[in-house]
Write a protein that holds these residues in place. Structure first.
Motif, PDB file in Angstrom:
ATOM      1  N   GLY A 134     -13.931   5.686  -7.558  1.00 20.27           N
ATOM      2  CA  GLY A 134     -13.509   4.709  -6.555  1.00 20.27           C
ATOM      3  C   GLY A 134     -12.115   4.184  -6.823  1.00 20.27           C
ATOM      4  O   GLY A 134     -11.316   4.011  -5.898  1.00 20.27           O
ATOM      5  N   GLY A 135     -11.812   3.924  -8.092  1.00 19.21           N
ATOM      6  CA  GLY A 135     -10.516   3.380  -8.435  1.00 19.21           C
ATOM      7  C   GLY A 135      -9.371   4.317  -8.104  1.00 19.21           C
ATOM      8  O   GLY A 135      -8.336   3.910  -7.554  1.00 19.21           O
ATOM      9  N   PHE A 136      -9.559   5.602  -8.402  1.00 19.70           N
ATOM     10  CA  PHE A 136      -8.486   6.551  -8.159  1.00 19.70           C
ATOM     11  C   PHE A 136      -8.318   6.901  -6.677  1.00 19.70           C
ATOM     12  O   PHE A 136      -7.344   7.557  -6.305  1.00 19.70           O
ATOM     13  N   SER A 137      -9.266   6.472  -5.846  1.00 21.15           N
ATOM     14  CA  SER A 137      -9.081   6.707  -4.417  1.00 21.15           C
ATOM     15  C   SER A 137      -7.916   5.870  -3.876  1.00 21.15           C
ATOM     16  O   SER A 137      -7.322   6.224  -2.855  1.00 21.15           O
ATOM     17  N   THR A 138      -7.580   4.767  -4.547  1.00 23.21           N
ATOM     18  CA  THR A 138      -6.371   4.043  -4.159  1.00 23.21           C
ATOM     19  C   THR A 138      -5.134   4.920  -4.406  1.00 23.21           C
ATOM     20  O   THR A 138      -4.155   4.855  -3.666  1.00 23.21           O
ATOM     21  N   SER A 139      -5.210   5.753  -5.449  1.00 26.03           N
ATOM     22  CA  SER A 139      -4.121   6.695  -5.710  1.00 26.03           C
ATOM     23  C   SER A 139      -4.001   7.716  -4.586  1.00 26.03           C
ATOM     24  O   SER A 139      -2.896   8.133  -4.225  1.00 26.03           O
ATOM     25  N   LEU A 140      -5.152   8.113  -4.032  1.00 25.13           N
ATOM     26  CA  LEU A 140      -5.135   9.057  -2.925  1.00 25.13           C
ATOM     27  C   LEU A 140      -4.453   8.443  -1.706  1.00 25.13           C
ATOM     28  O   LEU A 140      -3.651   9.087  -1.023  1.00 25.13           O
ATOM     29  N   GLY A 141      -4.773   7.169  -1.443  1.00 23.70           N
ATOM     30  CA  GLY A 141      -4.097   6.471  -0.351  1.00 23.70           C
ATOM     31  C   GLY A 141      -2.599   6.386  -0.588  1.00 23.70           C
ATOM     32  O   GLY A 141      -1.800   6.581   0.337  1.00 23.70           O
ATOM     33  N   ALA A 142      -2.209   6.115  -1.839  1.00 24.55           N
ATOM     34  CA  ALA A 142      -0.786   6.052  -2.170  1.00 24.55           C
ATOM     35  C   ALA A 142      -0.125   7.412  -1.997  1.00 24.55           C
ATOM     36  O   ALA A 142       1.042   7.506  -1.592  1.00 24.55           O
ATOM     37  N   LEU A 143      -0.873   8.465  -2.295  1.00 26.92           N
ATOM     38  CA  LEU A 143      -0.328   9.817  -2.162  1.00 26.92           C
ATOM     39  C   LEU A 143       0.035  10.124  -0.721  1.00 26.92           C
ATOM     40  O   LEU A 143       1.056  10.761  -0.439  1.00 26.92           O
ATOM     41  N   PHE A 144      -0.781   9.658   0.216  1.00 31.19           N
ATOM     42  CA  PHE A 144      -0.471   9.851   1.628  1.00 31.19           C
ATOM     43  C   PHE A 144       0.878   9.206   1.977  1.00 31.19           C
ATOM     44  O   PHE A 144       1.636   9.731   2.787  1.00 31.19           O
ATOM     45  N   VAL A 145       1.140   8.048   1.357  1.00 32.89           N
ATOM     46  CA  VAL A 145       2.378   7.328   1.649  1.00 32.89           C
ATOM     47  C   VAL A 145       3.586   8.049   1.066  1.00 32.89           C
ATOM     48  O   VAL A 145       4.580   8.282   1.754  1.00 32.89           O
ATOM     49  N   VAL A 146       3.500   8.429  -0.218  1.00 31.14           N
ATOM     50  CA  VAL A 146       4.677   8.975  -0.891  1.00 31.14           C
ATOM     51  C   VAL A 146       5.003  10.399  -0.411  1.00 31.14           C
ATOM     52  O   VAL A 146       6.149  10.849  -0.580  1.00 31.14           O
ATOM     53  N   SER A 171       4.956  11.227   2.690  1.00 32.11           N
ATOM     54  CA  SER A 171       5.608  11.084   3.987  1.00 32.11           C
ATOM     55  C   SER A 171       6.919  10.326   3.801  1.00 32.11           C
ATOM     56  O   SER A 171       7.176   9.750   2.750  1.00 32.11           O
ATOM     57  N   GLY A 172       7.745  10.323   4.819  1.00 28.05           N
ATOM     58  CA  GLY A 172       9.029   9.634   4.724  1.00 28.05           C
ATOM     59  C   GLY A 172       8.852   8.130   4.763  1.00 28.05           C
ATOM     60  O   GLY A 172       7.873   7.617   5.303  1.00 28.05           O
ATOM     61  N   ALA A 173       9.831   7.417   4.199  1.00 21.13           N
ATOM     62  CA  ALA A 173       9.806   5.955   4.261  1.00 21.13           C
ATOM     63  C   ALA A 173       9.927   5.507   5.720  1.00 21.13           C
ATOM     64  O   ALA A 173      10.742   6.025   6.466  1.00 21.13           O
ATOM     65  N   PRO A 174       9.106   4.550   6.160  1.00 24.89           N
ATOM     66  CA  PRO A 174       9.104   4.158   7.567  1.00 24.89           C
ATOM     67  C   PRO A 174      10.311   3.292   7.926  1.00 24.89           C
ATOM     68  O   PRO A 174      10.938   2.684   7.070  1.00 24.89           O
ATOM     69  N   ASN A 175      10.628   3.231   9.224  1.00 21.38           N
ATOM     70  CA  ASN A 175      11.639   2.287   9.668  1.00 21.38           C
ATOM     71  C   ASN A 175      11.021   0.891   9.712  1.00 21.38           C
ATOM     72  O   ASN A 175       9.820   0.723   9.484  1.00 21.38           O
ATOM     73  N   LEU A 176      11.846  -0.108  10.043  1.00 23.24           N
ATOM     74  CA  LEU A 176      11.363  -1.483   9.964  1.00 23.24           C
ATOM     75  C   LEU A 176      10.228  -1.763  10.951  1.00 23.24           C
ATOM     76  O   LEU A 176       9.279  -2.482  10.613  1.00 23.24           O
ATOM     77  N   LYS A 177      10.310  -1.198  12.162  1.00 22.93           N
ATOM     78  CA  LYS A 177       9.236  -1.452  13.122  1.00 22.93           C
ATOM     79  C   LYS A 177       7.916  -0.844  12.646  1.00 22.93           C
ATOM     80  O   LYS A 177       6.862  -1.489  12.715  1.00 22.93           O
ATOM     81  N   MET A 178       7.978   0.392  12.149  1.00 22.97           N
ATOM     82  CA  MET A 178       6.771   1.023  11.641  1.00 22.97           C
ATOM     83  C   MET A 178       6.235   0.263  10.432  1.00 22.97           C
ATOM     84  O   MET A 178       5.027   0.077  10.282  1.00 22.97           O
ATOM     85  N   LEU A 179       7.143  -0.202   9.599  1.00 18.04           N
ATOM     86  CA  LEU A 179       6.720  -0.993   8.447  1.00 18.04           C
ATOM     87  C   LEU A 179       5.999  -2.259   8.900  1.00 18.04           C
ATOM     88  O   LEU A 179       4.972  -2.645   8.338  1.00 18.04           O
ATOM     89  N   ALA A 228       0.846   0.772  -1.518  1.00 16.27           N
ATOM     90  CA  ALA A 228       1.968   1.674  -1.787  1.00 16.27           C
ATOM     91  C   ALA A 228       3.066   1.578  -0.736  1.00 16.27           C
ATOM     92  O   ALA A 228       4.251   1.710  -1.067  1.00 16.27           O
ATOM     93  N   LEU A 229       2.688   1.355   0.514  1.00 18.91           N
ATOM     94  CA  LEU A 229       3.668   1.410   1.594  1.00 18.91           C
ATOM     95  C   LEU A 229       4.826   0.424   1.422  1.00 18.91           C
ATOM     96  O   LEU A 229       5.992   0.826   1.437  1.00 18.91           O
TER      97      LEU A 229
END
Length: 275
Positions: free
Chosen positions: A15-27, A29-37, A171-172
């Motif tokens: 369960g704990g490392f599933s947060t790492s999986l969520g972070a992996l989805f973020v890293v 992909s590209g950094a979002p613009n301010l509106k998406m953020l 992560a985002l």
């Protein structure tokens, strides 16, 4: 007892490392613009509000009564409001006359630096809130494992699915603010480590030195802290970046997703065991 603790630790790491999986989805992909953020900040705020009001505070009120549950909840609100009063807001230092005469590009860079500092502060707050929320989940994994491996495994898998969006929420903002994939991934992973820590706490400290009533009260206070953090820090950023109307919509979307997640997590528990 030792073998049960080891099994529970292993399951809580899932369960704990599933947060790492969520972070992996973020890293990845590209950094979002301010509106998406802003939209994603609003979604994360919805997750946090749902955890605060519909999970932690709700359970505290059901367990120790309406009055005590509310007292613990607002004690958390007041405590962190007092702490936040002494935490300096992330902002730029005074601008000198020379700086004021610089061109618009330089001013734009200063504004972006301020945005990044604010968002980083919000990301750290989110990581703290998610970490506090993960403690009782680790406790539930241990108690489920004591009842049987099947119960513990089902619960660990349910929590793992439940924690993926939490990893994204942590992560985002960190990735946007630091532009560092490693920092974003690291902070999200560390917030997930609260889960195995919850196993250790319940195995070696609870219930011998902490009554169930005090534990529920403390978790209610955590709900108050998270609610204050969300309304004080995350929602204003979401409104600034995405606009009030759009931000409100994604806040409720985040609440709905977390509520659905909490429901499926709850029905995976035995009748005599709950988060």
């Amino acid at each position: 007892m030792a073998s049960q603790v080891l099994v529970a630790l292993a399951l809580s790491l899932v369960g704990g490392f599933s947060t790492s999986l969520g972070a992996l989805f973020v890293v990845l992909s590209g950094a979002p613009n301010l509106k998406m953020l802003g939209l994603l900040q609003g979604f994360a705020a919805g997750l946090m509000l749902s955890i605060s009001f519909l999970d932690l505070a709700h359970n505290a009120i059901n367990s120790i009564g309406f009055l005590k549950g509310n007292l613990w909840f607002f004690a958390g609100v007041i405590f962190f409001a007092f702490i936040a009063h002494f935490i300096p807001e992330p902002s730029l230092g005074p601008v000198s006359d020379t700086k004021r005469r610089k061109d618009k590009d330089e001013g734009g860079k200063d504004i972006m630096k301020k945005h990044r500092r604010q968002v980083l502060y919000s990301g750290i707050i989110t990581a703290i809130g998610i970490s506090l929320h993960n403690f009782p989940e680790g406790m539930a994994v241990f108690l489920g494992s004591v009842k049987g491996l099947r119960v513990g495994l089902n619960l660990a898998l349910a929590i793992a699915l439940h924690n993926i969006p939490e990893g994204v929420a942590v992560a985002l903002p960190v990735y946007f603010a630091t532009q560092s994939k490693w920092q974003a991934f690291k902070l999200a992973t560390l917030s997930g480590f609260a889960e195995p820590l919850g196993v250790v706490i319940v195995a070696y400290l609870f219930p011998s030195s902490l009554s169930p009533e005090i534990l529920e009260g403390l978790l209610g206070s955590v709900g108050g802290v998270m609610a204050f953090l969300t309304l004080h820090e995350m929602l204003p950023l979401a409104f600034d970046y995405a606009g009030q109307k759009q931000a409100v919509k994604v806040v409720f979307l985040g609440m709905a997703c977390m509520s659905a997640s909490l429901y499926f997590l709850e029905i995976s528990l035995p009748e005599d065991l709950s988060l």
